[in-house]
Design a protein around this motif. Sequence first.
Motif, PDB file in Angstrom:
ATOM      1  N   ALA A 591       0.861  -1.183   0.000  1.00 30.76           N
ATOM      2  CA  ALA A 591       0.000   0.000   0.000  1.00 30.76           C
ATOM      3  C   ALA A 591       0.896   1.232   0.000  1.00 30.76           C
ATOM      4  N   ARG A 592       0.562   2.193  -0.855  1.00 30.58           N
ATOM      5  CA  ARG A 592       1.395   3.398  -0.946  1.00 30.58           C
ATOM      6  C   ARG A 592       0.499   4.631  -1.118  1.00 30.58           C
ATOM      7  N   LEU A 593       0.762   5.644  -0.303  1.00 30.64           N
ATOM      8  CA  LEU A 593       0.058   6.921  -0.385  1.00 30.64           C
ATOM      9  C   LEU A 593       1.078   8.012  -0.680  1.00 30.64           C
ATOM     10  N   ILE A 594       0.760   8.865  -1.656  1.00 33.80           N
ATOM     11  CA  ILE A 594       1.671   9.950  -2.057  1.00 33.80           C
ATOM     12  C   ILE A 594       0.875  11.247  -2.164  1.00 33.80           C
ATOM     13  N   THR A 636      -1.215  16.701  -6.209  1.00 27.60           N
ATOM     14  CA  THR A 636      -1.589  15.349  -6.631  1.00 27.60           C
ATOM     15  C   THR A 636      -1.680  14.456  -5.418  1.00 27.60           C
ATOM     16  N   PHE A 637      -2.785  13.739  -5.313  1.00 26.87           N
ATOM     17  CA  PHE A 637      -2.910  12.694  -4.300  1.00 26.87           C
ATOM     18  C   PHE A 637      -2.996  11.363  -5.024  1.00 26.87           C
ATOM     19  N   PHE A 638      -2.163  10.431  -4.589  1.00 30.67           N
ATOM     20  CA  PHE A 638      -2.067   9.141  -5.283  1.00 30.67           C
ATOM     21  C   PHE A 638      -2.114   8.019  -4.250  1.00 30.67           C
ATOM     22  N   ALA A 639      -3.007   7.066  -4.452  1.00 29.58           N
ATOM     23  CA  ALA A 639      -3.106   5.894  -3.588  1.00 29.58           C
ATOM     24  C   ALA A 639      -3.000   4.650  -4.452  1.00 29.58           C
ATOM     25  N   ASP A 640      -2.127   3.740  -4.043  1.00 31.25           N
ATOM     26  CA  ASP A 640      -1.875   2.520  -4.821  1.00 31.25           C
ATOM     27  C   ASP A 640      -1.859   1.343  -3.855  1.00 31.25           C
ATOM     28  N   MET A 641      -2.759   0.399  -4.051  1.00 30.79           N
ATOM     29  CA  MET A 641      -2.846  -0.782  -3.195  1.00 30.79           C
ATOM     30  C   MET A 641      -2.839  -2.039  -4.055  1.00 30.79           C
ATOM     31  N   PHE A 656      -1.997 -10.942  -9.267  1.00 29.36           N
ATOM     32  CA  PHE A 656      -2.238  -9.818  -8.371  1.00 29.36           C
ATOM     33  C   PHE A 656      -3.507  -9.061  -8.757  1.00 29.36           C
ATOM     34  N   GLY A 657      -3.989  -8.314  -7.808  1.00 26.23           N
ATOM     35  CA  GLY A 657      -5.026  -7.321  -8.031  1.00 26.23           C
ATOM     36  C   GLY A 657      -4.507  -5.980  -7.564  1.00 26.23           C
ATOM     37  N   ASN A 658      -4.803  -4.913  -8.311  1.00 23.91           N
ATOM     38  CA  ASN A 658      -4.212  -3.601  -8.062  1.00 23.91           C
ATOM     39  C   ASN A 658      -5.288  -2.529  -8.140  1.00 23.91           C
ATOM     40  N   PHE A 659      -5.320  -1.652  -7.131  1.00 21.36           N
ATOM     41  CA  PHE A 659      -6.276  -0.541  -7.111  1.00 21.36           C
ATOM     42  C   PHE A 659      -5.507   0.767  -7.017  1.00 21.36           C
ATOM     43  N   ILE A 660      -5.817   1.714  -7.905  1.00 21.40           N
ATOM     44  CA  ILE A 660      -5.162   3.020  -7.930  1.00 21.40           C
ATOM     45  C   ILE A 660      -6.223   4.122  -7.900  1.00 21.40           C
ATOM     46  N   TYR A 661      -6.003   5.079  -7.010  1.00 22.45           N
ATOM     47  CA  TYR A 661      -6.811   6.297  -7.013  1.00 22.45           C
ATOM     48  C   TYR A 661      -5.873   7.485  -7.168  1.00 22.45           C
ATOM     49  N   ARG A 662      -6.201   8.379  -8.080  1.00 18.06           N
ATOM     50  CA  ARG A 662      -5.366   9.549  -8.344  1.00 18.06           C
ATOM     51  C   ARG A 662      -6.258  10.776  -8.499  1.00 18.06           C
ATOM     52  N   ASN A 663      -5.864  11.856  -7.814  1.00 15.32           N
ATOM     53  CA  ASN A 663      -6.575  13.127  -7.949  1.00 15.32           C
ATOM     54  C   ASN A 663      -5.560  14.221  -8.256  1.00 15.32           C
ATOM     55  N   PHE A 664      -5.766  14.925  -9.352  1.00 16.16           N
ATOM     56  CA  PHE A 664      -4.847  15.971  -9.813  1.00 16.16           C
ATOM     57  C   PHE A 664      -5.599  17.295  -9.819  1.00 16.16           C
ATOM     58  N   ASP A 665      -5.028  18.317  -9.140  1.00 13.15           N
ATOM     59  CA  ASP A 665      -5.740  19.586  -8.957  1.00 13.15           C
ATOM     60  C   ASP A 665      -4.797  20.764  -9.160  1.00 13.15           C
ATOM     61  N   PRO A 666      -4.754  21.355 -10.361  1.00 13.79           N
ATOM     62  CA  PRO A 666      -3.900  22.527 -10.611  1.00 13.79           C
ATOM     63  C   PRO A 666      -4.601  23.821 -10.185  1.00 13.79           C
ATOM     64  N   SER A 667      -3.808  24.848  -9.895  1.00 14.96           N
ATOM     65  CA  SER A 667      -4.377  26.149  -9.531  1.00 14.96           C
ATOM     66  C   SER A 667      -5.076  26.798 -10.714  1.00 14.96           C
ATOM     67  N   TRP A 692       7.239  -1.185 -12.062  1.00  9.95           N
ATOM     68  CA  TRP A 692       6.236  -0.462 -12.855  1.00  9.95           C
ATOM     69  C   TRP A 692       5.800   0.737 -12.013  1.00  9.95           C
ATOM     70  N   TYR A 693       6.124   1.960 -12.482  1.00  9.61           N
ATOM     71  CA  TYR A 693       5.707   3.158 -11.765  1.00  9.61           C
ATOM     72  C   TYR A 693       4.477   3.757 -12.444  1.00  9.61           C
ATOM     73  N   ASN A 694       3.417   3.930 -11.680  1.00 16.11           N
ATOM     74  CA  ASN A 694       2.207   4.590 -12.184  1.00 16.11           C
ATOM     75  C   ASN A 694       2.010   5.962 -11.564  1.00 16.11           C
ATOM     76  N   ASP A 695       2.998   6.421 -10.768  1.00 17.24           N
ATOM     77  CA  ASP A 695       2.862   7.674 -10.009  1.00 17.24           C
ATOM     78  C   ASP A 695       3.813   8.739 -10.543  1.00 17.24           C
ATOM     79  N   TYR A 696       3.771   8.961 -11.853  1.00 22.08           N
ATOM     80  CA  TYR A 696       4.698   9.923 -12.452  1.00 22.08           C
ATOM     81  C   TYR A 696       4.318  11.359 -12.122  1.00 22.08           C
ATOM     82  N   GLN A 697       3.037  11.649 -11.980  1.00 24.30           N
ATOM     83  CA  GLN A 697       2.620  13.029 -11.683  1.00 24.30           C
ATOM     84  C   GLN A 697       1.543  13.032 -10.621  1.00 24.30           C
TER      85      GLN A 697
END
Length: 697
Positions: A591-594, A636-641, A656-667, A692-697
Amino acid sequence: MRKLFTLVFFSAVLSAQAQESSATYEKYPVFDECKDKAISELKDCFDTTLRAFLVDNFKIPSVVTEEAYTGEMSFLFEVNEEGAFRLMYVDAVYNELKDELGRVFSQLPVISPPTYSGEPTYMQFSMRLKIPLEANTEPLVQTTKKVDEFTKDASDEFKKIVEERQKYANDEYSSELNIPFSHQRYALFDAALNQVGSNNHTAVKPYVYSAVADYFDLEAYNKSLSKNKKSWFGRKWWDEHMVTVKGKDYWFTLDPVADLQLGKDNSDEVDYTYNNTRGVYVRGGLGKKFNFSASLFESQGRFANYFNDFARSIRPSGGNPAIIPGRGIAKEFNEDAFDYPVAEGYISYSPSKNFNVQFGHGRNFIGDGYRSLFLSDIASPYPFLKLNTSFWKIKYTNTWMSLRDVRPEATEDGAFLTKYVATHYLSWNVSKKLNLGFYEAVVWDTSNDRGLDVNYLNPLIFYRFIEFATGSRAGNAILGLSSKFKWNDRINLYGQFILDELSIDDFFGREQNFRNKYGIQLGIKYYNAFKVDGLLLQAEFNQVRPYTYSHNTIRLNFGHNNQPLAHPRGANFREVIGTANYNYKRWFGTARLIYGEQGLDIEGDTTSFGGNIFTSEDNRPSDNGIELLQGNKASTFFADMQIGYLINPATNLKVFGNFIYRNFDPSAETTATFKNSTTWFNIGLRTDLFNWYNDYQ
């Protein structure tokens, strides 16, 4: 392994079939009993006399009699130029049979040697000895002879290779091969490598098997997971490599590889996402000091919308639609997907325990964190030469890389620009708890027909001085300092400081000058957290000032294939990362939170705000007042489990099973930079050989 001379000892006939000599100048060896025979009768006399000697003198061991064994044994022997018999090879069920045959051969007399064209030569023979002994009536088989006066017969060379095959003995675990680098896999033995009092060095990755073996028995661990299947398919699916070959001084393994994923992205109108990777993975060794590895992947994929957009945003000059982050240049596939082949490989040689040199096409990583501010594995593979030197409390790593700048402004006559990077990293265990690392890198290109500048090939020289001597625009030098402190066997602290450029006067004057280009990383690891075996918790903070890794000569940025070589965000950012890794037998979970913030360039404005390392710092808004996160500030908020099951420890095949949530919010929103939210779910079957990196931004 199946041997050429299959051993089924003593069954009833001592057979020795002799090949007819094709040479008319050849004469058989001669026993004293055969000296009066005509030359045409020497072959039969040799057969008869030898057969009688063996039958008369061979004593069947008691164990063979007691177990009522019947069968045969095969062996090779030679009559040399002096007429002496030499037993070369024996295939037998019982060691007692081998010993007895050796005893009998030691009693054979010296006879007249075989000759060729009147000169003494040698002959080699193969025989089968059977029980009952009196049934051994077949002739000898001559297996090797001289073809002419100068040429030796090699007709049995292939047979000998087959004959020397051995059972594969998991040679990779003591080899100089790299353990494929994935954060989930390395979490398994990270605690063992970071014991207080050890003289290990953990920053430079991937690790070689032989280095890890001193601290963690990966072979024994994998054996403990064995399913103990008896069928061929069961063994290959659950525990073993698909193909293994081992000889006297060589071995190799061959495995099919796959990364098959099927998913759904709620932010996209397509029905599903997918990745379809098939490939082959070969590893091996020649002797004990030389190893090799090669992998070939053929892939097609359609990913989550944010990932596709990012891949297209870093597309190369020349018409290709995208670069798949961490993999390579892609072409269109079925209008809405990508086709991206990748090949990686290297050779590894250790002339002594102090040195290891590798040459290949792949990626490298320097650091103890999830991210690295020195050198990371987020970019596409590249050609490299790496030299590791270990002695005393020191490990010194030199890496030379050949990179490409694929942007239109760096392309000449349709060809991508080649540039080079050389790095030094010196790791020093100051005490049983404290480690310090000293890092240096320089980037230079082929402008002015410089080519591969020999100044930077020196593994000991300081690049900063070379940059000064050759001109500040001739290269881009970067310095770094790392540290790690082992609080105890369960907790360690780590950090990195990167310095691209610094104006001392402006720094202490708090002018926030653009020349103050640096970054910092702070992190902590907690092994077997809360006394839960196999649970690794990690927290990390990264921050990099604007314009770090960039250069006023834009081709001298610290990047490759439109991807940064260090942190994936480039510069002008800060982020916090929390990670949990858990391993229990074949089960694993991550589990990873960024949470990150970055100052982006503004669409339609040529001003560089320092986040994009591929733009020139000459386009900065000012010299002073350069603030962190200037420009279009985006969060950016990124959650990867991920949860999965390791199918085969030998190949690291997992489901495996993989769940990703990403929220991107520019000014500020533009056509290219806008608010978006992604929920992406994947299931898959994967041979885990890289991150495999899915958290580039």
